[in-house]
Design a protein around this motif. Structure first.
Motif, PDB file in Angstrom:
ATOM      1  N   ALA A  45       0.839  -1.203   0.000  1.00  0.00           N
ATOM      2  CA  ALA A  45       0.000   0.000   0.000  1.00  0.00           C
ATOM      3  C   ALA A  45       0.867   1.244   0.000  1.00  0.00           C
ATOM      4  CB  ALA A  45      -0.928  -0.009   1.208  1.00  0.00           C
ATOM      5  N   GLY A  46       0.288   2.337  -0.516  1.00  0.00           N
ATOM      6  CA  GLY A  46       0.978   3.614  -0.481  1.00  0.00           C
ATOM      7  C   GLY A  46       0.878   4.256   0.886  1.00  0.00           C
ATOM      8  N   TYR A  47       1.759   5.190   1.165  1.00  0.00           N
ATOM      9  CA  TYR A  47       1.753   5.861   2.474  1.00  0.00           C
ATOM     10  C   TYR A  47       0.910   7.129   2.460  1.00  0.00           C
ATOM     11  CZ  TYR A  47       5.547   8.453   0.137  1.00  0.00           C
ATOM     12  OH  TYR A  47       6.313   9.182  -0.765  1.00  0.00           O
ATOM     13  N   ASN A  48       0.094   7.288   1.411  1.00  0.00           N
ATOM     14  CA  ASN A  48      -0.754   8.479   1.279  1.00  0.00           C
ATOM     15  C   ASN A  48      -2.234   8.103   1.191  1.00  0.00           C
ATOM     16  OD1 ASN A  48      -0.624   7.244  -1.240  1.00  0.00           O
ATOM     17  ND2 ASN A  48      -0.732   9.185  -2.376  1.00  0.00           N
ATOM     18  N   GLN A  49      -2.640   7.094   1.949  1.00  0.00           N
ATOM     19  CA  GLN A  49      -4.015   6.590   1.850  1.00  0.00           C
ATOM     20  C   GLN A  49      -4.821   6.796   3.129  1.00  0.00           C
ATOM     21  OE1 GLN A  49      -2.454   2.885  -1.021  1.00  0.00           O
ATOM     22  NE2 GLN A  49      -4.066   2.500   0.494  1.00  0.00           N
ATOM     23  N   CYS A  50      -4.383   7.698   4.012  1.00  0.00           N
ATOM     24  CA  CYS A  50      -5.062   7.901   5.301  1.00  0.00           C
ATOM     25  C   CYS A  50      -5.620   9.310   5.391  1.00  0.00           C
ATOM     26  CB  CYS A  50      -4.078   7.646   6.448  1.00  0.00           C
ATOM     27  SG  CYS A  50      -4.776   7.959   8.082  1.00  0.00           S
ATOM     28  N   PRO A  51      -6.896   9.512   5.014  1.00  0.00           N
ATOM     29  CA  PRO A  51      -7.485  10.847   5.089  1.00  0.00           C
ATOM     30  C   PRO A  51      -7.504  11.457   6.493  1.00  0.00           C
ATOM     31  CG  PRO A  51      -8.789   9.443   3.670  1.00  0.00           C
ATOM     32  CD  PRO A  51      -7.789   8.555   4.340  1.00  0.00           C
ATOM     33  N   PRO A  52      -7.791  10.698   7.560  1.00  0.00           N
ATOM     34  CA  PRO A  52      -7.782  11.334   8.888  1.00  0.00           C
ATOM     35  C   PRO A  52      -6.413  11.885   9.277  1.00  0.00           C
ATOM     36  CG  PRO A  52      -8.998   9.278   8.978  1.00  0.00           C
ATOM     37  CD  PRO A  52      -8.319   9.318   7.643  1.00  0.00           C
ATOM     38  N   GLY A  53      -5.340  11.260   8.791  1.00  0.00           N
ATOM     39  CA  GLY A  53      -4.005  11.794   9.062  1.00  0.00           C
ATOM     40  C   GLY A  53      -3.688  13.022   8.240  1.00  0.00           C
ATOM     41  N   GLY A  54      -4.300  13.093   7.054  1.00  0.00           N
ATOM     42  CA  GLY A  54      -4.131  14.250   6.196  1.00  0.00           C
ATOM     43  C   GLY A  54      -2.701  14.450   5.708  1.00  0.00           C
ATOM     44  N   GLU A  55      -2.409  15.703   5.311  1.00  0.00           N
ATOM     45  CA  GLU A  55      -1.085  16.024   4.764  1.00  0.00           C
ATOM     46  C   GLU A  55       0.013  15.777   5.800  1.00  0.00           C
ATOM     47  OE1 GLU A  55      -1.060  19.960   3.247  1.00  0.00           O
ATOM     48  OE2 GLU A  55      -2.549  19.565   1.674  1.00  0.00           O
ATOM     49  N   GLU A  56      -0.249  16.142   7.054  1.00  0.00           N
ATOM     50  CA  GLU A  56       0.769  15.928   8.076  1.00  0.00           C
ATOM     51  C   GLU A  56       1.032  14.443   8.266  1.00  0.00           C
ATOM     52  OE1 GLU A  56       1.637  16.691  12.828  1.00  0.00           O
ATOM     53  OE2 GLU A  56       0.134  17.915  11.811  1.00  0.00           O
ATOM     54  N   GLY A  57      -0.014  13.635   8.189  1.00  0.00           N
ATOM     55  CA  GLY A  57       0.172  12.192   8.312  1.00  0.00           C
ATOM     56  C   GLY A  57       1.047  11.645   7.205  1.00  0.00           C
ATOM     57  N   VAL A  58       0.829  12.118   5.986  1.00  0.00           N
ATOM     58  CA  VAL A  58       1.673  11.690   4.857  1.00  0.00           C
ATOM     59  C   VAL A  58       3.117  12.114   5.092  1.00  0.00           C
ATOM     60  CG1 VAL A  58       2.108  11.959   2.397  1.00  0.00           C
ATOM     61  CG2 VAL A  58      -0.246  11.739   3.221  1.00  0.00           C
ATOM     62  N   ALA A  59       3.297  13.347   5.593  1.00  0.00           N
ATOM     63  CA  ALA A  59       4.653  13.846   5.834  1.00  0.00           C
ATOM     64  C   ALA A  59       5.353  13.018   6.911  1.00  0.00           C
ATOM     65  CB  ALA A  59       4.599  15.321   6.245  1.00  0.00           C
ATOM     66  N   ARG A  60       4.624  12.630   7.954  1.00  0.00           N
ATOM     67  CA  ARG A  60       5.211  11.805   9.021  1.00  0.00           C
ATOM     68  C   ARG A  60       5.695  10.459   8.467  1.00  0.00           C
ATOM     69  NH1 ARG A  60       1.505  12.058  14.506  1.00  0.00           N
ATOM     70  NH2 ARG A  60       1.467  14.316  14.799  1.00  0.00           N
ATOM     71  N   LEU A  61       4.838   9.836   7.674  1.00  0.00           N
ATOM     72  CA  LEU A  61       5.195   8.537   7.114  1.00  0.00           C
ATOM     73  C   LEU A  61       6.336   8.664   6.107  1.00  0.00           C
ATOM     74  CD1 LEU A  61       1.606   7.046   6.628  1.00  0.00           C
ATOM     75  CD2 LEU A  61       3.301   6.385   8.347  1.00  0.00           C
ATOM     76  N   VAL A  91       7.412  13.659   0.220  1.00  0.00           N
ATOM     77  CA  VAL A  91       6.044  13.972   0.618  1.00  0.00           C
ATOM     78  C   VAL A  91       5.197  14.092  -0.643  1.00  0.00           C
ATOM     79  CG1 VAL A  91       4.528  15.627   1.748  1.00  0.00           C
ATOM     80  CG2 VAL A  91       6.796  15.154   2.701  1.00  0.00           C
ATOM     81  N   ILE A  92       4.101  13.366  -0.698  1.00  0.00           N
ATOM     82  CA  ILE A  92       3.219  13.386  -1.861  1.00  0.00           C
ATOM     83  C   ILE A  92       1.801  13.743  -1.410  1.00  0.00           C
ATOM     84  CG2 ILE A  92       4.585  11.739  -3.191  1.00  0.00           C
ATOM     85  CD1 ILE A  92       2.754   9.511  -2.226  1.00  0.00           C
ATOM     86  N   ALA A  93       0.947  13.995  -2.372  1.00  0.00           N
ATOM     87  CA  ALA A  93      -0.424  14.383  -2.049  1.00  0.00           C
ATOM     88  C   ALA A  93      -1.222  13.181  -1.553  1.00  0.00           C
ATOM     89  CB  ALA A  93      -1.088  14.981  -3.290  1.00  0.00           C
ATOM     90  N   LEU A  94      -2.207  13.476  -0.747  1.00  0.00           N
ATOM     91  CA  LEU A  94      -3.125  12.444  -0.282  1.00  0.00           C
ATOM     92  C   LEU A  94      -3.872  11.860  -1.472  1.00  0.00           C
ATOM     93  CD1 LEU A  94      -4.376  11.194   2.381  1.00  0.00           C
ATOM     94  CD2 LEU A  94      -6.170  12.924   2.141  1.00  0.00           C
ATOM     95  N   ASN A  95      -3.993  10.560  -1.530  1.00  0.00           N
ATOM     96  CA  ASN A  95      -4.689   9.904  -2.637  1.00  0.00           C
ATOM     97  C   ASN A  95      -6.181  10.216  -2.555  1.00  0.00           C
ATOM     98  OD1 ASN A  95      -5.843   8.185  -4.521  1.00  0.00           O
ATOM     99  ND2 ASN A  95      -4.474   6.483  -4.045  1.00  0.00           N
ATOM    100  N   PRO A  96      -6.745  10.937  -3.541  1.00  0.00           N
ATOM    101  CA  PRO A  96      -8.167  11.307  -3.474  1.00  0.00           C
ATOM    102  C   PRO A  96      -9.103  10.108  -3.534  1.00  0.00           C
ATOM    103  CG  PRO A  96      -7.249  11.827  -5.633  1.00  0.00           C
ATOM    104  CD  PRO A  96      -6.095  11.432  -4.762  1.00  0.00           C
ATOM    105  N   ASP A  97      -8.620   8.973  -4.021  1.00  0.00           N
ATOM    106  CA  ASP A  97      -9.464   7.784  -4.064  1.00  0.00           C
ATOM    107  C   ASP A  97      -9.839   7.299  -2.659  1.00  0.00           C
ATOM    108  OD1 ASP A  97      -9.370   7.793  -6.804  1.00  0.00           O
ATOM    109  OD2 ASP A  97      -7.753   6.298  -6.945  1.00  0.00           O
ATOM    110  N   ASN A  98      -9.044   7.692  -1.672  1.00  0.00           N
ATOM    111  CA  ASN A  98      -9.308   7.267  -0.305  1.00  0.00           C
ATOM    112  C   ASN A  98     -10.109   8.296   0.498  1.00  0.00           C
ATOM    113  OD1 ASN A  98      -6.236   6.101  -0.937  1.00  0.00           O
ATOM    114  ND2 ASN A  98      -7.654   4.628  -0.025  1.00  0.00           N
TER     115      ASN A  98
END
Length: 284
Positions: free
Chosen positions: A40-56, A64-71
């Motif tokens: 799985a990608g590390y950008n699939q958690c909407p509740p974590g948002g952009e900061e969550g993606v940056a942490r991962l 750092v990439i954009a949150l996957n809109p499919d999720n």
């Protein structure tokens, strides 16, 4: 190289623990394991948002990439609210809640424990009367700005307890089903032969307990009916002189009750020993 399991632990520590499944997995732990394994990608958690993606991304050494809109999209944290006037007490929302944040009982009004709700949305779809709304409660704050690490840790603990409880309930249900199957098999096979293994005893005991419970319930219904008839002056008739056949049926019934350990109505103390079987065959 970091061991996948250790990496999964570290990834899970960075997830918000809302257990919302928006990432496409059954919860935060399965998603963490999927990231660790590269599934799985590390950008699939909407509740974590952009900061969550940056942490991962920082943990994984990736950009750092954009949150996957499919999720889904990053949003203010919502709170589930039940319209208690419409709730029918079906318990489906309670079953769907991954952190046991809903209180209620079958056919009784349900309510949300606000401080325990993670805003996962999972209770909305199962509701048959559409009485649950998700109400934003964090203003303009989204992602980790709308959620704290202590809240995430508490939600994780509740989810772990929830999962463990469900596992215990499944095991208990499977054990009960196995006992019923064993009891039915024993009953179909008849009484065990001499020298049969003692392992059949629990199944036999379970069947006997069930039989006693059924008979006791029937006796209680009969007692209540008798009291109702007596209050109306409609007690039983012809009790002073009964035929031999009827008396034989009464004697046989009393003997069965004694064998099952059920005392006659109004009696006290231990059950009496078995009476000799009547000579007359009871009528069916």
């Amino acid at each position: 190289m970091t061991h996948p399991q250790t990496l999964a632990d570290r990834i899970e520590d960075l997830l918000p623990q809302t257990q919302c499944t928006k990432c496409g997995y059954a919860g935060c732990r399965p998603y963490a394991e999927a990231i660790a394994s590269g599934e799985a990608g590390y950008n699939q958690c909407p509740p974590g948002g952009e900061e969550g993606v940056a942490r991962l991304a920082a943990l994984l050494g990736k950009p750092v990439i954009a949150l996957n809109p499919d999720n889904g999209v990053e949003r203010p944290r919502p709170l589930a609210v039940i319209d208690e006037q419409l709730c029918i007490g079906c318990t489906l929302c309670m079953q769907a809640c991954p952190v046991d944040a809903i209180v209620g009982a079958p056919k009784q009004m349900h309510t949300i424990v606000a401080e325990l709700c993670t805003g996962c949305d999972l209770c909305v779809a199962p509701c048959p009367v559409d009485c649950i709304a998700m109400v934003p409660v964090t203003g303009a704050a989204t992602g980790w700005d709308a959620w704290t690490q202590p809240q995430a840790d508490a939600a994780r603990m509740r989810h772990d307890r929830h999962t463990a409880r469900l596992a215990r309930e499944r095991e208990a249900a499977e054990a009960r089903a196995a006992a019923r199957r064993a009891a039915n098999h024993t009953a179909a096979a008849g009484a065990p032969a001499a020298g049969a293994p003692a392992s059949t005893a629990p199944a036999v005991d379970d069947a006997e307990a069930k039989k006693r419970a059924i008979i006791q319930a029937a006796l209680e219904r009969a007692r209540k009916k008798k009291e109702e008839l007596a209050a109306l002056g409609q007690g039983p008739k012809n009790v002073d002189a009964v035929s031999d056949d009827v008396q034989a049926q009464i004697d046989a019934a009393e003997a069965r009750r004694r064998r099952l350990g059920i005392a006659p109505e109004g009696a006290s103390g231990p059950p009496a020993p078995d009476a000799p079987s009547p000579q007359t065959t009871p009528k069916r």
